[in-house]
Design a protein around this motif. Sequence first.
Motif, PDB file in Angstrom:
ATOM      1  N   PHE A 163     111.016  34.172 -33.719  1.00  0.00           N
ATOM      2  CA  PHE A 163     110.435  33.518 -32.541  1.00  0.00           C
ATOM      3  C   PHE A 163     109.004  33.027 -32.806  1.00  0.00           C
ATOM      4  CE2 PHE A 163     107.896  33.725 -28.636  1.00  0.00           C
ATOM      5  CZ  PHE A 163     108.636  32.891 -27.806  1.00  0.00           C
ATOM      6  N   ASP A 164     108.147  33.915 -33.302  1.00  0.00           N
ATOM      7  CA  ASP A 164     106.738  33.563 -33.497  1.00  0.00           C
ATOM      8  C   ASP A 164     106.569  32.418 -34.491  1.00  0.00           C
ATOM      9  OD1 ASP A 164     105.984  35.487 -31.694  1.00  0.00           O
ATOM     10  OD2 ASP A 164     105.627  37.023 -33.224  1.00  0.00           O
ATOM     11  N   ASN A 165     107.323  32.457 -35.584  1.00  0.00           N
ATOM     12  CA  ASN A 165     107.234  31.395 -36.593  1.00  0.00           C
ATOM     13  C   ASN A 165     107.715  30.055 -36.028  1.00  0.00           C
ATOM     14  OD1 ASN A 165     106.231  33.107 -38.549  1.00  0.00           O
ATOM     15  ND2 ASN A 165     108.269  33.611 -39.367  1.00  0.00           N
ATOM     16  N   THR A 166     108.769  30.123 -35.205  1.00  0.00           N
ATOM     17  CA  THR A 166     109.303  28.894 -34.610  1.00  0.00           C
ATOM     18  C   THR A 166     108.308  28.295 -33.629  1.00  0.00           C
ATOM     19  OG1 THR A 166     111.558  29.763 -34.829  1.00  0.00           O
ATOM     20  CG2 THR A 166     111.246  27.887 -33.355  1.00  0.00           C
ATOM     21  N   VAL A 167     107.673  29.145 -32.835  1.00  0.00           N
ATOM     22  CA  VAL A 167     106.664  28.662 -31.879  1.00  0.00           C
ATOM     23  C   VAL A 167     105.511  27.997 -32.623  1.00  0.00           C
ATOM     24  CG1 VAL A 167     104.906  29.386 -30.216  1.00  0.00           C
ATOM     25  CG2 VAL A 167     107.229  30.294 -30.053  1.00  0.00           C
ATOM     26  N   THR A 168     105.069  28.621 -33.715  1.00  0.00           N
ATOM     27  CA  THR A 168     103.983  28.038 -34.521  1.00  0.00           C
ATOM     28  C   THR A 168     104.383  26.674 -35.063  1.00  0.00           C
ATOM     29  OG1 THR A 168     103.213  30.241 -35.164  1.00  0.00           O
ATOM     30  CG2 THR A 168     102.506  28.392 -36.531  1.00  0.00           C
ATOM     31  N   TYR A 169     105.619  26.575 -35.561  1.00  0.00           N
ATOM     32  CA  TYR A 169     106.117  25.313 -36.111  1.00  0.00           C
ATOM     33  C   TYR A 169     106.210  24.238 -35.027  1.00  0.00           C
ATOM     34  CZ  TYR A 169     109.414  21.889 -37.968  1.00  0.00           C
ATOM     35  OH  TYR A 169     110.011  20.716 -38.354  1.00  0.00           O
ATOM     36  N   LEU A 170     106.751  24.614 -33.863  1.00  0.00           N
ATOM     37  CA  LEU A 170     106.897  23.656 -32.760  1.00  0.00           C
ATOM     38  C   LEU A 170     105.534  23.166 -32.279  1.00  0.00           C
ATOM     39  CD1 LEU A 170     109.773  25.304 -30.670  1.00  0.00           C
ATOM     40  CD2 LEU A 170     109.907  23.218 -32.046  1.00  0.00           C
ATOM     41  N   THR A 171     104.577  24.079 -32.217  1.00  0.00           N
ATOM     42  CA  THR A 171     103.223  23.708 -31.796  1.00  0.00           C
ATOM     43  C   THR A 171     102.603  22.722 -32.774  1.00  0.00           C
ATOM     44  OG1 THR A 171     102.915  25.863 -30.733  1.00  0.00           O
ATOM     45  CG2 THR A 171     100.933  24.586 -31.216  1.00  0.00           C
ATOM     46  N   PHE A 172     102.782  22.992 -34.070  1.00  0.00           N
ATOM     47  CA  PHE A 172     102.265  22.086 -35.098  1.00  0.00           C
ATOM     48  C   PHE A 172     102.901  20.702 -34.981  1.00  0.00           C
ATOM     49  CE2 PHE A 172     102.909  20.126 -39.278  1.00  0.00           C
ATOM     50  CZ  PHE A 172     101.597  19.957 -39.680  1.00  0.00           C
ATOM     51  N   GLN A 173     104.220  20.676 -34.787  1.00  0.00           N
ATOM     52  CA  GLN A 173     104.936  19.411 -34.655  1.00  0.00           C
ATOM     53  C   GLN A 173     104.434  18.624 -33.438  1.00  0.00           C
ATOM     54  OE1 GLN A 173     106.423  18.798 -37.625  1.00  0.00           O
ATOM     55  NE2 GLN A 173     108.383  18.314 -36.699  1.00  0.00           N
ATOM     56  N   ARG A 174     104.304  19.329 -32.309  1.00  0.00           N
ATOM     57  CA  ARG A 174     103.830  18.671 -31.090  1.00  0.00           C
ATOM     58  C   ARG A 174     102.445  18.082 -31.300  1.00  0.00           C
ATOM     59  NH1 ARG A 174     101.847  22.761 -26.872  1.00  0.00           N
ATOM     60  NH2 ARG A 174     100.202  22.748 -28.462  1.00  0.00           N
ATOM     61  N   ASP A 175     101.527  18.893 -31.821  1.00  0.00           N
ATOM     62  CA  ASP A 175     100.144  18.446 -31.999  1.00  0.00           C
ATOM     63  C   ASP A 175     100.053  17.274 -32.969  1.00  0.00           C
ATOM     64  OD1 ASP A 175      99.416  20.412 -30.259  1.00  0.00           O
ATOM     65  OD2 ASP A 175      98.634  21.791 -31.782  1.00  0.00           O
ATOM     66  N   SER A 176     100.906  17.288 -33.996  1.00  0.00           N
ATOM     67  CA  SER A 176     100.907  16.211 -34.988  1.00  0.00           C
ATOM     68  C   SER A 176     101.309  14.883 -34.349  1.00  0.00           C
ATOM     69  CB  SER A 176     101.853  16.562 -36.131  1.00  0.00           C
ATOM     70  OG  SER A 176     101.947  15.501 -37.048  1.00  0.00           O
ATOM     71  N   ILE A 177     102.352  14.907 -33.526  1.00  0.00           N
ATOM     72  CA  ILE A 177     102.815  13.683 -32.854  1.00  0.00           C
ATOM     73  C   ILE A 177     101.760  13.171 -31.878  1.00  0.00           C
ATOM     74  CG2 ILE A 177     104.546  12.729 -31.283  1.00  0.00           C
ATOM     75  CD1 ILE A 177     106.518  14.807 -32.454  1.00  0.00           C
ATOM     76  N   ILE A 178     101.214  14.084 -31.075  1.00  0.00           N
ATOM     77  CA  ILE A 178     100.223  13.691 -30.065  1.00  0.00           C
ATOM     78  C   ILE A 178      98.965  13.129 -30.722  1.00  0.00           C
ATOM     79  CG2 ILE A 178      98.689  14.576 -28.254  1.00  0.00           C
ATOM     80  CD1 ILE A 178     100.914  16.491 -27.449  1.00  0.00           C
ATOM     81  N   GLU A 179      98.576  13.700 -31.857  1.00  0.00           N
ATOM     82  CA  GLU A 179      97.389  13.213 -32.565  1.00  0.00           C
ATOM     83  C   GLU A 179      97.604  11.778 -33.072  1.00  0.00           C
ATOM     84  OE1 GLU A 179      93.705  12.786 -34.048  1.00  0.00           O
ATOM     85  OE2 GLU A 179      94.420  14.432 -32.778  1.00  0.00           O
ATOM     86  N   LYS A 180      98.810  11.478 -33.547  1.00  0.00           N
ATOM     87  CA  LYS A 180      99.109  10.121 -33.999  1.00  0.00           C
ATOM     88  C   LYS A 180      99.076   9.132 -32.825  1.00  0.00           C
ATOM     89  CE  LYS A 180     101.935  11.580 -37.946  1.00  0.00           C
ATOM     90  NZ  LYS A 180     103.294  11.662 -38.522  1.00  0.00           N
ATOM     91  N   ILE A 181      99.589   9.550 -31.677  1.00  0.00           N
ATOM     92  CA  ILE A 181      99.541   8.693 -30.484  1.00  0.00           C
ATOM     93  C   ILE A 181      98.097   8.473 -30.073  1.00  0.00           C
ATOM     94  CG2 ILE A 181     100.103   8.586 -28.017  1.00  0.00           C
ATOM     95  CD1 ILE A 181     102.683  10.131 -28.660  1.00  0.00           C
ATOM     96  N   ARG A 182      97.299   9.538 -30.116  1.00  0.00           N
ATOM     97  CA  ARG A 182      95.891   9.429 -29.719  1.00  0.00           C
ATOM     98  C   ARG A 182      95.130   8.466 -30.641  1.00  0.00           C
ATOM     99  NH1 ARG A 182      94.533  14.397 -30.428  1.00  0.00           N
ATOM    100  NH2 ARG A 182      95.360  14.995 -28.398  1.00  0.00           N
ATOM    101  N   THR A 183      95.401   8.549 -31.920  1.00  0.00           N
ATOM    102  CA  THR A 183      94.728   7.669 -32.882  1.00  0.00           C
ATOM    103  C   THR A 183      95.043   6.201 -32.581  1.00  0.00           C
ATOM    104  OG1 THR A 183      94.783   9.378 -34.601  1.00  0.00           O
ATOM    105  CG2 THR A 183      94.499   7.102 -35.325  1.00  0.00           C
ATOM    106  N   LYS A 184      96.312   5.909 -32.301  1.00  0.00           N
ATOM    107  CA  LYS A 184      96.689   4.525 -31.976  1.00  0.00           C
ATOM    108  C   LYS A 184      96.025   4.079 -30.667  1.00  0.00           C
ATOM    109  CE  LYS A 184     100.662   2.658 -32.690  1.00  0.00           C
ATOM    110  NZ  LYS A 184     100.364   1.758 -33.822  1.00  0.00           N
TER     111      LYS A 184
END
Length: 409
Positions: A163-184
Motif C-alpha cells: 500500500f505505502d509504496n503504491t501511494v508513493t508511486y501514485l503521488t509521484f505520477q500525479r505530481d509529474s503530470i501536474i507539473e508538466k501541465i503547469r509548465t505549459k
Amino acid sequence: MRAYLLITLFLLTISTNIFCQTVKNNNKFTINGELLDRDTGKVVLWYDDLENKGHRDTATLKKGRFVFSGTVNRVCEALLWTNLKNINFDDRSVIRFLLEPKEFSINFQESREPAPIISGGIIQKEKENWDREKSVLLIAKANFRLRADSFYRLAKITKPPDFDNTVTYLTFQRDSIIEKIRTKDIGYIKAHNDSYLSSYLLLNHYRKLPIDSLQKLYMLLGNQVKKSTIGKGLLDVIYPLTNDKDFRRLNPVVDLDFDKRLKKIHSIYDFSLNDTAGNKIDLGALKWKYLILDFWASWCHPCIENIPTQKQMMKDYNVDSIQFISISLDTDIAKWKRAVKQHGLTGLQLSEPDGFSGLITVYFKVLYVPHYIVIDKTGHIINANAPQPMNPELKIILDKLLSKQTPNP
C-alpha cells in the motif's frame, strides 16, 4: 437661479442613469441551455456579478430547456449544477466554464460521455483550444485519477501489502503530470499577458507557485485582465501571501486604507466581529484560552460535513480551556443566519461579511474554506492550517496542548 440648479440636477440624474444602464447592458450575459436527457427539475448557476459578488441563481427546466441572465465583470468562472443532489465540485454533472458578457448556448447529456457543448463565449473557446493543445497531458491526468480512485476503493476493502509504496508511486505520477501541465500553462501566460485566460490559468496554479513567481506573473498581466473578476480573485490570493510592502501599496486588494488597517493588526486579539444578534464581539476578551478558528461558509459542503464532529468536540473540551470560534465568510448575512439556525450551530458564531477580502481573512491568509487555525493562550499561531474536525489529527493536537498547559497568569 434655483430653477437652473434644478434643471442641472435633473440632467445630471438622467445622464447618470443612462451611463449606469449602458454599463449594465454592456456587461450582460444570457444563457440558453438544454439538458438532453431530462425534461423537468431545476438547475443552479453559480457566478460572480458586475460587482464581483457571488450569485446563486436557479432556473426551472421546461422540456429540458433553461435560461439564465445577469451581469458579469469582463469574465468569471461559472459553475452550472445540473444535478442538485450532487455535492462534488469535480462531478461531471457540474459544468465549469468561463462566463463573459455574451449570449451562450449550452447543451448537455449527463448519461453519455461527451463533454457539454458550450458556444458563444470567446474566452471559453480560447480555453477549449488551449485544452486541445495539452490534451495528451489532460487525458493522462484523467486516466491517473481513475486508477487512483480504483486503488483507494480497493484499499478500503482490503489493504494491499504494498500500500505505502503504491501511494508513493501514485503521488509521484500525479505530481509529474501536474507539473508538466503547469509548465505549459506558465508558457501560455508569458506569451499572452493580455488574455483573460492567462489570469484563469494562473489562479489555477497559485498553490504550487512560490509567491515571488506568482507576483511576477501577475505583474505581466494587462490592466483590463487585472480588473476582471478573475483578475481580482488572483489578487485576493496574492495579497495575503506576500510580505512585499511595495506590491501591496501598488495593488490594493480593497483600498489604500485597508493596508493601513492591516498594519495595525498584531494578533487575533485586535479583531472585533459581529455575532448573529448584531453584537460586536471583542476577541481580545478571549485571552488565556486556546482558540480554534473555523473559517466556513453556508455554501461550502465540506464545511457542513464537519459540523457534527465539531459539535461533539465542543462538548468534549471545556470552553474555559479551548474556545471554538466559527467565522462565516458568507457575504449574504441572511444566508449565514439561516445556516446557523438550520444546522443548530452553537458557541461563538461570528461573521466576516467581506468574505475572502475581509481584514481577518487576509491577516490569517485564508484562501479557501473550510480552514482551521489553532492559536495558543497568548495569541500566537500554533497551526495556521490545522486538520479539520473530521480528521482525528485535530483531537491529537488539542489533547497534547492540554496535557502540557500551564496555569493562566
